[in-house]
Design a protein around this motif. Sequence first.
Motif, PDB file in Angstrom:
ATOM      1  N   VAL A  35      13.848 -21.435   7.675  1.00 29.87           N
ATOM      2  CA  VAL A  35      14.443 -21.495   9.087  1.00 29.87           C
ATOM      3  C   VAL A  35      13.872 -20.221   9.691  1.00 29.87           C
ATOM      4  O   VAL A  35      13.123 -20.151  10.913  1.00 29.87           O
ATOM      5  N   LEU A  36      13.986 -18.982   9.091  1.00 29.02           N
ATOM      6  CA  LEU A  36      13.417 -17.694   9.694  1.00 29.02           C
ATOM      7  C   LEU A  36      12.211 -17.673   9.988  1.00 29.02           C
ATOM      8  O   LEU A  36      11.640 -16.931  10.743  1.00 29.02           O
ATOM      9  N   ALA A  37      11.255 -18.278   8.735  1.00 29.86           N
ATOM     10  CA  ALA A  37       9.938 -18.097   8.852  1.00 29.86           C
ATOM     11  C   ALA A  37       9.480 -18.907   9.940  1.00 29.86           C
ATOM     12  O   ALA A  37       8.564 -18.687  11.007  1.00 29.86           O
ATOM     13  N   ALA A  38      10.016 -20.250  10.335  1.00 30.41           N
ATOM     14  CA  ALA A  38       9.768 -21.313  11.299  1.00 30.41           C
ATOM     15  C   ALA A  38      10.102 -20.837  12.625  1.00 30.41           C
ATOM     16  O   ALA A  38       9.801 -21.636  13.635  1.00 30.41           O
ATOM     17  N   ARG A  39      11.301 -20.006  12.781  1.00 34.51           N
ATOM     18  CA  ARG A  39      11.964 -19.915  13.870  1.00 34.51           C
ATOM     19  C   ARG A  39      11.217 -19.655  15.069  1.00 34.51           C
ATOM     20  O   ARG A  39      11.482 -20.152  16.182  1.00 34.51           O
ATOM     21  N   PRO A  40      10.334 -18.739  15.097  1.00 36.13           N
ATOM     22  CA  PRO A  40       9.314 -18.260  16.376  1.00 36.13           C
ATOM     23  C   PRO A  40       8.591 -19.572  16.778  1.00 36.13           C
ATOM     24  O   PRO A  40       8.664 -19.588  18.106  1.00 36.13           O
ATOM     25  N   TRP A  41       8.417 -20.585  16.134  1.00 40.77           N
ATOM     26  CA  TRP A  41       7.592 -21.882  16.440  1.00 40.77           C
ATOM     27  C   TRP A  41       8.314 -23.309  16.524  1.00 40.77           C
ATOM     28  O   TRP A  41       7.690 -24.025  16.679  1.00 40.77           O
ATOM     29  N   ALA A  42       9.745 -22.884  16.239  1.00 38.71           N
ATOM     30  CA  ALA A  42      10.335 -24.183  16.085  1.00 38.71           C
ATOM     31  C   ALA A  42      10.659 -24.920  17.168  1.00 38.71           C
ATOM     32  O   ALA A  42      10.751 -26.299  16.979  1.00 38.71           O
ATOM     33  N   ALA A  43      10.581 -24.225  18.306  1.00 42.04           N
ATOM     34  CA  ALA A  43      10.630 -25.193  19.588  1.00 42.04           C
ATOM     35  C   ALA A  43       9.451 -25.905  20.010  1.00 42.04           C
ATOM     36  O   ALA A  43       9.541 -26.755  20.719  1.00 42.04           O
ATOM     37  N   VAL A  44       8.489 -25.635  19.541  1.00 43.70           N
ATOM     38  CA  VAL A  44       6.919 -26.065  20.198  1.00 43.70           C
ATOM     39  C   VAL A  44       6.903 -27.519  20.141  1.00 43.70           C
ATOM     40  O   VAL A  44       6.333 -28.025  21.321  1.00 43.70           O
ATOM     41  N   PRO A  45       7.191 -28.254  19.119  1.00 39.08           N
ATOM     42  CA  PRO A  45       6.968 -29.609  19.003  1.00 39.08           C
ATOM     43  C   PRO A  45       8.186 -30.334  19.892  1.00 39.08           C
ATOM     44  O   PRO A  45       7.690 -31.412  20.133  1.00 39.08           O
ATOM     45  N   PHE A  46       9.076 -29.723  20.411  1.00 39.13           N
ATOM     46  CA  PHE A  46      10.243 -30.425  21.109  1.00 39.13           C
ATOM     47  C   PHE A  46      10.194 -29.952  22.541  1.00 39.13           C
ATOM     48  O   PHE A  46      10.754 -31.083  23.326  1.00 39.13           O
ATOM     49  N   THR A  47      10.102 -29.111  23.112  1.00 41.17           N
ATOM     50  CA  THR A  47      10.029 -28.851  24.569  1.00 41.17           C
ATOM     51  C   THR A  47       8.864 -27.661  24.889  1.00 41.17           C
ATOM     52  O   THR A  47       8.330 -27.012  24.176  1.00 41.17           O
ATOM     53  N   SER A  48       8.346 -27.913  26.311  1.00 45.68           N
ATOM     54  CA  SER A  48       7.488 -27.125  26.962  1.00 45.68           C
ATOM     55  C   SER A  48       8.363 -25.782  27.860  1.00 45.68           C
ATOM     56  O   SER A  48       7.935 -25.155  28.443  1.00 45.68           O
ATOM     57  N   ASP A  49       9.704 -26.277  27.976  1.00 50.30           N
ATOM     58  CA  ASP A  49      10.591 -25.495  28.888  1.00 50.30           C
ATOM     59  C   ASP A  49      10.896 -24.142  28.270  1.00 50.30           C
ATOM     60  O   ASP A  49      11.499 -24.018  27.031  1.00 50.30           O
ATOM     61  N   ALA A  50      10.447 -22.993  28.775  1.00 46.77           N
ATOM     62  CA  ALA A  50      10.680 -21.639  28.193  1.00 46.77           C
ATOM     63  C   ALA A  50      12.106 -21.397  27.988  1.00 46.77           C
ATOM     64  O   ALA A  50      12.510 -20.654  27.063  1.00 46.77           O
ATOM     65  N   GLY A  51      13.009 -22.006  28.959  1.00 45.24           N
ATOM     66  CA  GLY A  51      14.370 -21.591  28.708  1.00 45.24           C
ATOM     67  C   GLY A  51      15.159 -22.377  27.602  1.00 45.24           C
ATOM     68  O   GLY A  51      15.779 -21.678  26.811  1.00 45.24           O
ATOM     69  N   VAL A  91      21.946 -20.731  12.740  1.00 43.57           N
ATOM     70  CA  VAL A  91      21.578 -21.889  11.730  1.00 43.57           C
ATOM     71  C   VAL A  91      20.770 -21.278  10.410  1.00 43.57           C
ATOM     72  O   VAL A  91      21.472 -21.761   9.213  1.00 43.57           O
ATOM     73  N   ALA A  92      20.031 -20.450  10.496  1.00 47.84           N
ATOM     74  CA  ALA A  92      19.455 -19.826   9.104  1.00 47.84           C
ATOM     75  C   ALA A  92      20.362 -19.092   8.406  1.00 47.84           C
ATOM     76  O   ALA A  92      20.531 -19.468   7.283  1.00 47.84           O
ATOM     77  N   LEU A  93      21.213 -18.267   9.019  1.00 43.25           N
ATOM     78  CA  LEU A  93      22.053 -17.516   8.251  1.00 43.25           C
ATOM     79  C   LEU A  93      23.164 -18.276   7.644  1.00 43.25           C
ATOM     80  O   LEU A  93      23.927 -17.874   6.555  1.00 43.25           O
ATOM     81  N   LEU A  94      23.534 -19.587   8.288  1.00 42.70           N
ATOM     82  CA  LEU A  94      24.607 -20.293   7.540  1.00 42.70           C
ATOM     83  C   LEU A  94      24.303 -21.025   6.579  1.00 42.70           C
ATOM     84  O   LEU A  94      25.145 -21.635   5.899  1.00 42.70           O
ATOM     85  N   GLN A  95      22.929 -21.092   6.163  1.00 39.27           N
ATOM     86  CA  GLN A  95      22.461 -22.119   5.012  1.00 39.27           C
ATOM     87  C   GLN A  95      23.356 -21.778   3.817  1.00 39.27           C
ATOM     88  O   GLN A  95      23.798 -22.817   3.037  1.00 39.27           O
ATOM     89  N   PRO A  96      23.353 -20.660   3.205  1.00 42.63           N
ATOM     90  CA  PRO A  96      23.960 -20.464   1.970  1.00 42.63           C
ATOM     91  C   PRO A  96      25.434 -20.990   1.890  1.00 42.63           C
ATOM     92  O   PRO A  96      25.650 -21.409   0.941  1.00 42.63           O
ATOM     93  N   LEU A  97      25.869 -20.594   3.146  1.00 46.91           N
ATOM     94  CA  LEU A  97      27.419 -21.075   3.204  1.00 46.91           C
ATOM     95  C   LEU A  97      27.700 -22.586   3.124  1.00 46.91           C
ATOM     96  O   LEU A  97      28.367 -23.159   2.414  1.00 46.91           O
TER      97      LEU A  97
END
Length: 450
Positions: free
Chosen positions: A331-347, A359-365
């Motif tokens: 998740v941390l690796a994909a995080r910078p580009w994760a929004a690209v497939p879903f939205t073009s809204d910068a906000g 979300v990433a930090l919660l995964q082990p828990l």
Amino acid sequence: MSAPLSAPPFRHPHDREIFRLAVPTFFALIAEPLLLLTDTAIVGTLGTRPLGGLGVAGQILMTLANLCIFLAYGTTAAVSRRFGAGQVREGLRSGVDGLWLALIIGAAAAAAGYAGGPWLVEALGASDEVAPYALTYLRISLLSAPALLLIMAGTGVLRGLQDARTPLLVSVGTAAVNAALAAFLVLVLDTGIAGSAWATVVAQWGGAAVYLAVVVRAARREGVPLAPDPSGVKASAAAGAALFVRTVSLRVVLVVTTAVAARMGDQEIAAQQVAFQLWSLLVFAMDAIAVAAQAIIGRYLGASDAEGARAATRRMVEWGVMVGAVFTVLVLAARPWAAVPFTSDAGVAALIVSALLVVALLQPLSGVVMVLDGILMGAGDQRYLAWASFWTMLAFLPCAAVVLWTTPPGSPDALLRLWLAFGVWMAARGLTLGLRARSGAWVVLGSTRT
């Protein structure tokens, strides 16, 4: 006993059985979402209003499925205990009673849903243009409600018997039949949204028929009567009541999280939808280990092997942590580009990126929580799970309220705050489940939990 962290796969004695049950379970679990995605893609060709109708009806049907998931979980725990004790006949008796309970609840839900369909569609806010499509899809699909619940109970029976392969084959087959039939009815015969609903009905009744055939054949082989045993059906319902409370508590948390995001603004709810769906996708892998835990722990306790149950518990918790750690990195690796497939809204994209940090930090828990939940479920510790879920829900609600009341409109960290509140809930679940697992109070040996 725990293996060294450097141990290769399957070096630990419990790895092979965890893998054997978890992997097919994972693919079986994702078959249902794929079925819904197929319906979405096909109905989407009909236009915006039919697609909106599918969305409304789908939420109602998914709520029914989630509330009745105890039919799978409770049956798995009961049957696996009997199986571990060498009482296959008694385990199948519990399974047959679970199937009768599923049929009764499914028929009642179908009748109630048909009568209350217009109110349910209106309650979810469907417009006058969308409501007719939603009602059409809902009323036709409700004909498969008994089949859906029979599939859940049948899945529980087979997993309790340590068979994860058959549920996988049925899930994949059901999804394939649904996709092919829906495409034919909607795209070739032009039957509209009703055709998609009828495809679901046919596919799910086909899946239910396979489960019934497998269980009936096994029951006859063991000399188990197929008629319902009123006391057995009542026992299945009593066990399911606690799991029902647990599920409702979990659903409240998820619904409130969505409601808070919706009240923050349009960008926030759009970003929350993406973040939550990504989190849900990761949970499927965790849930596969949890379902394996139900079957494995029930078998060990039924065989009166307390040390085996504890050793399997330690190893499965390690699996949860390791899988969660892998997901954190991904998740941390994909995080910078994760929004690209879903939205073009910068906000919206910025909100997604901020939420995915939590979300990433919660995964082990999350891995530990899912596994411990499955372990206690397999142990038949449903009453504790119900109360723990209720109290952790109460711990979350004030946090969600604080986020809603203190977050300024348009705040760039709005979703980050909401996911931190969600993290408090996950931590509360981890604490309550961890304390219970460590106490050993769940280790009740024998073919039944008294």
